[in-house]
Design a protein around this motif. Structure first.
Motif, PDB file in Angstrom:
ATOM      1  N   VAL A   1      40.284  43.727  37.127  1.00  0.00           N
ATOM      2  CA  VAL A   1      39.028  42.972  37.204  1.00  0.00           C
ATOM      3  C   VAL A   1      39.917  41.538  37.566  1.00  0.00           C
ATOM      4  CG1 VAL A   1      37.705  42.604  36.234  1.00  0.00           C
ATOM      5  CG2 VAL A   1      37.919  45.053  36.997  1.00  0.00           C
ATOM      6  N   ASP A   2      41.172  41.506  36.728  1.00  0.00           N
ATOM      7  CA  ASP A   2      41.055  40.019  36.823  1.00  0.00           C
ATOM      8  C   ASP A   2      42.049  39.808  37.776  1.00  0.00           C
ATOM      9  OD1 ASP A   2      40.369  40.555  34.285  1.00  0.00           O
ATOM     10  OD2 ASP A   2      42.264  40.413  32.905  1.00  0.00           O
TER      11      ASP A   2
ATOM     12  N   SER B   1      38.985  39.226  40.007  1.00  0.00           N
ATOM     13  CA  SER B   1      38.502  37.481  39.728  1.00  0.00           C
ATOM     14  C   SER B   1      39.185  36.440  40.256  1.00  0.00           C
ATOM     15  CB  SER B   1      37.889  37.807  38.424  1.00  0.00           C
ATOM     16  OG  SER B   1      36.844  38.846  38.061  1.00  0.00           O
TER      17      SER B   1
ATOM     18  N   ARG C   1      37.520  34.108  41.827  1.00  0.00           N
ATOM     19  CA  ARG C   1      37.216  31.810  41.499  1.00  0.00           C
ATOM     20  C   ARG C   1      37.620  31.142  43.041  1.00  0.00           C
ATOM     21  NH1 ARG C   1      38.671  34.676  37.160  1.00  0.00           N
ATOM     22  NH2 ARG C   1      40.774  33.899  36.816  1.00  0.00           N
TER      23      ARG C   1
ATOM     24  N   TRP D   1      33.306  31.472  43.338  1.00  0.00           N
ATOM     25  CA  TRP D   1      32.592  31.912  42.885  1.00  0.00           C
ATOM     26  C   TRP D   1      32.794  31.622  40.812  1.00  0.00           C
ATOM     27  CZ3 TRP D   1      29.165  36.119  44.575  1.00  0.00           C
ATOM     28  CH2 TRP D   1      29.646  36.325  45.583  1.00  0.00           C
TER      29      TRP D   1
ATOM     30  N   ALA E   1      32.133  36.074  39.590  1.00  0.00           N
ATOM     31  CA  ALA E   1      33.398  37.033  39.910  1.00  0.00           C
ATOM     32  C   ALA E   1      33.899  38.069  39.667  1.00  0.00           C
ATOM     33  CB  ALA E   1      34.835  35.984  40.105  1.00  0.00           C
ATOM     34  N   SER E   2      33.814  38.188  37.757  1.00  0.00           N
ATOM     35  CA  SER E   2      34.237  39.765  36.834  1.00  0.00           C
ATOM     36  C   SER E   2      33.479  40.255  37.164  1.00  0.00           C
ATOM     37  CB  SER E   2      34.344  39.216  35.407  1.00  0.00           C
ATOM     38  OG  SER E   2      34.423  40.273  34.921  1.00  0.00           O
ATOM     39  N   THR E   3      31.832  40.628  37.728  1.00  0.00           N
ATOM     40  CA  THR E   3      30.990  40.895  38.471  1.00  0.00           C
ATOM     41  C   THR E   3      31.038  41.936  39.248  1.00  0.00           C
ATOM     42  OG1 THR E   3      29.543  40.054  36.989  1.00  0.00           O
ATOM     43  CG2 THR E   3      28.596  41.252  38.078  1.00  0.00           C
TER      44      THR E   3
ATOM     45  N   ALA F   1      34.114  41.912  41.334  1.00  0.00           N
ATOM     46  CA  ALA F   1      35.670  42.415  40.791  1.00  0.00           C
ATOM     47  C   ALA F   1      35.181  43.543  40.585  1.00  0.00           C
ATOM     48  CB  ALA F   1      36.094  41.277  40.294  1.00  0.00           C
ATOM     49  N   THR F   2      34.101  44.133  39.641  1.00  0.00           N
ATOM     50  CA  THR F   2      34.014  45.162  38.928  1.00  0.00           C
ATOM     51  C   THR F   2      32.968  45.592  40.044  1.00  0.00           C
ATOM     52  OG1 THR F   2      33.669  44.550  37.244  1.00  0.00           O
ATOM     53  CG2 THR F   2      32.897  46.616  37.192  1.00  0.00           C
TER      54      THR F   2
END
Length: 203
Positions: free
Chosen positions: A139-140, A143, A147, A151, A156-158, A160-161
């Motif tokens: 995810v990181d 993300s 970014r 994003w 971005a985290s959401t 990526a998940t």
């Protein structure tokens, strides 16, 4: 004193070299899965004594934990050091390269082990251990690319998940159905999630 079990050259080679033993055990687990796994057959397949295996891994659960941790660290190290991935022009290109590689039979073994482990454990405690940390790693990683594509960090985290969930689900579908063309089309459709955002988020 060593047990009376047969000792061959590999036993002596692995006796004080845990990383090599873990690498061999990881290949065994990837090939055979964890359902019904027993240390004695593992030891026999690796050409070491049961006592040697127990000296490095105190139980079956400890061996599986170490195998999953090795898979996590090795795969993430490969991904972050890979030249082709580093030179990807966008998150979509990065994910296309990754998807293509994950569809190779040797790599699919990791998804089989993931699904088998999750199904068997059920995470009753709510802690996925190394598997959960692996998800956090990716995810990181994704993300960071999102970014760069413009994003906002939370989005971005959401996203990526969500993309990782799509990849895992499509891998399960592919393993069950064997329909690569359909899985590829679905994966490309999932990448349309990246299309609306072409620049930095509005303030």
């Amino acid at each position: 004193m060593m047990s009376s079990e047969r000792v061959d050259g590999r036993t002596l080679r692995f006796q004080h070299r845990r990383p090599e033993l873990l690498a061999a055990a990881t290949e065994y687990v990837l090939d055979h899965g964890v359902t019904g796994l027993s240390l004695r057959p593992v030891a026999q397949a690796l050409g070491v004594t049961h006592a040697t295996l127990l000296r490095h891994f105190s139980s079956k659960d400890e061996l599986i934990k170490c195998v999953v941790e090795k898979m996590r660290t090795d795969l993430f190290a490969q991904v972050t050091a890979d030249r082709e991935l580093k030179e990807a022009g966008s998150t979509a290109e990065l994910l296309r390269i990754t998807w293509r590689r994950l569809c190779e039979p040797k790599e699919q073994r990791q998804f089989l082990l993931l699904f088998e482990t999750v199904a068997g454990e059920g995470w009753r405690s709510g802690d996925g251990g190394e598997l959960a940390r692996s998800m956090d790693d990716y995810v990181d990683f994704i993300s960071g690319w999102l970014r760069q594509d413009g994003w906002a960090p939370e989005d971005a985290s959401t996203l990526a998940t969500l993309l990782l969930a799509q990849i895992r689900g499509l891998q399960l579908d592919l393993l069950v159905s064997g329909d690569r063309a359909r899985a590829d089309r679905a994966f490309e459709f999932a990448l349309t999630l990246l299309e609306p955002r072409t620049g930095p988020s509005a303030p």
